[in-house]
Scaffold this motif. Structure first.
Motif, PDB file in Angstrom:
ATOM      1  N   GLY A  55       3.432-114.824 -13.397  1.00  0.00           N
ATOM      2  CA  GLY A  55       4.230-115.266 -14.531  1.00  0.00           C
ATOM      3  C   GLY A  55       3.691-116.465 -15.292  1.00  0.00           C
ATOM      4  O   GLY A  55       4.196-116.790 -16.372  1.00  0.00           O
ATOM      5  N   ARG A  56       2.668-117.136 -14.776  1.00  0.00           N
ATOM      6  CA  ARG A  56       2.182-118.353 -15.447  1.00  0.00           C
ATOM      7  C   ARG A  56       1.532-118.030 -16.788  1.00  0.00           C
ATOM      8  O   ARG A  56       1.734-118.727 -17.771  1.00  0.00           O
ATOM      9  N   ALA A  57       0.723-116.966 -16.856  1.00  0.00           N
ATOM     10  CA  ALA A  57       0.087-116.598 -18.124  1.00  0.00           C
ATOM     11  C   ALA A  57       1.145-116.161 -19.139  1.00  0.00           C
ATOM     12  O   ALA A  57       1.048-116.486 -20.322  1.00  0.00           O
ATOM     13  N   ASP A  58       2.169-115.449 -18.681  1.00  0.00           N
ATOM     14  CA  ASP A  58       3.261-115.046 -19.579  1.00  0.00           C
ATOM     15  C   ASP A  58       3.976-116.272 -20.136  1.00  0.00           C
ATOM     16  O   ASP A  58       4.308-116.330 -21.321  1.00  0.00           O
ATOM     17  N   LEU A  59       4.213-117.260 -19.281  1.00  0.00           N
ATOM     18  CA  LEU A  59       4.853-118.498 -19.725  1.00  0.00           C
ATOM     19  C   LEU A  59       3.967-119.215 -20.737  1.00  0.00           C
ATOM     20  O   LEU A  59       4.446-119.705 -21.765  1.00  0.00           O
ATOM     21  N   ALA A  60       2.669-119.247 -20.481  1.00  0.00           N
ATOM     22  CA  ALA A  60       1.737-119.889 -21.417  1.00  0.00           C
ATOM     23  C   ALA A  60       1.774-119.199 -22.772  1.00  0.00           C
ATOM     24  O   ALA A  60       1.773-119.861 -23.816  1.00  0.00           O
ATOM     25  N   GLU A  61       1.830-117.866 -22.780  1.00  0.00           N
ATOM     26  CA  GLU A  61       1.916-117.116 -24.038  1.00  0.00           C
ATOM     27  C   GLU A  61       3.190-117.464 -24.797  1.00  0.00           C
ATOM     28  O   GLU A  61       3.164-117.666 -26.011  1.00  0.00           O
ATOM     29  N   LEU A  62       4.314-117.500 -24.087  1.00  0.00           N
ATOM     30  CA  LEU A  62       5.595-117.822 -24.721  1.00  0.00           C
ATOM     31  C   LEU A  62       5.559-119.204 -25.357  1.00  0.00           C
ATOM     32  O   LEU A  62       5.901-119.369 -26.539  1.00  0.00           O
ATOM     33  N   LEU A  63       5.137-120.203 -24.607  1.00  0.00           N
ATOM     34  CA  LEU A  63       5.132-121.584 -25.126  1.00  0.00           C
ATOM     35  C   LEU A  63       4.140-121.738 -26.270  1.00  0.00           C
ATOM     36  O   LEU A  63       4.418-122.434 -27.253  1.00  0.00           O
ATOM     37  N   THR A  64       2.997-121.080 -26.156  1.00  0.00           N
ATOM     38  CA  THR A  64       2.000-121.141 -27.228  1.00  0.00           C
ATOM     39  C   THR A  64       2.548-120.521 -28.502  1.00  0.00           C
ATOM     40  O   THR A  64       2.411-121.090 -29.592  1.00  0.00           O
ATOM     41  N   SER A  65       3.179-119.355 -28.388  1.00  0.00           N
ATOM     42  CA  SER A  65       3.706-118.709 -29.593  1.00  0.00           C
ATOM     43  C   SER A  65       4.804-119.548 -30.231  1.00  0.00           C
ATOM     44  O   SER A  65       4.931-119.579 -31.456  1.00  0.00           O
TER      45      SER A  65
END
Length: 156
Positions: A55-65
């Motif tokens: 889930g860390r990469a998914d979280l990074a994508e969310l925060l980046t977007s």
């Protein structure tokens, strides 16, 4: 004796040892192109393909977007994103991720405690504040940089 010896007998400066950097994603974003948010997410997903726990990469994508969208919608200017994994060969898997989104408006964003339930905006920075391991904003020339950091495995 004058004239003898090497012409470059001055002491040489110590040669710099190259520092191995982790992978980096840098991209300029046009102010009128919200479709670029999906492109940034895809490129970040590729950068983070082997990075982090579940889930860390998914979280990074969310925060980046969230940060990219805020920069493009609320500033009326373009932006630049830089996402980087820490130094060294293990960074690709275990390094600390840092994402910076630079825009060209000096006005700092306001973190809302609680957006109205029927509001369609105001949650992005709150998500970053709540979910990132560290985050902040700093002045940068003409404009500012909003940034966040995530550890590969999360901070307990």
């Amino acid at each position: 004796m004058p004239g003898h010896g090497r012409p470059d007998a001055r002491p040489k400066a110590a040669e710099a040892v190259p520092v191995e950097r982790g992978p980096v994603l840098t991209k300029r974003l046009a102010h009128d192109d919200l479709a670029v948010v999906a492109q940034v997410r895809a490129e970040l997903r590729e950068l983070l393909r082997h990075w982090g726990g579940p889930g860390r990469a998914d979280l990074a994508e969310l925060l980046t977007s969230e940060l990219v969208t805020n920069a493009l919608v609320h500033t009326g200017h373009g932006a630049q994103i830089t996402a980087s994994l820490g130094d060294g060969p293990g960074a690709r898997v275990t390094g600390r991720l840092r994402v910076e989104v630079r825009d060209f408006v000096s006005r700092h964003p306001t973190l809302r405690d609680r957006p109205a339930e029927d509001s369609t905006s105001g949650r992005g920075l709150l998500l970053v504040h709540t979910l990132a391991d560290a985050w902040g904003v700093r002045a940068h020339g003409v404009g500012k940089v909003l940034w966040f950091e995530l550890e590969a495995e999360g901070v307990p």
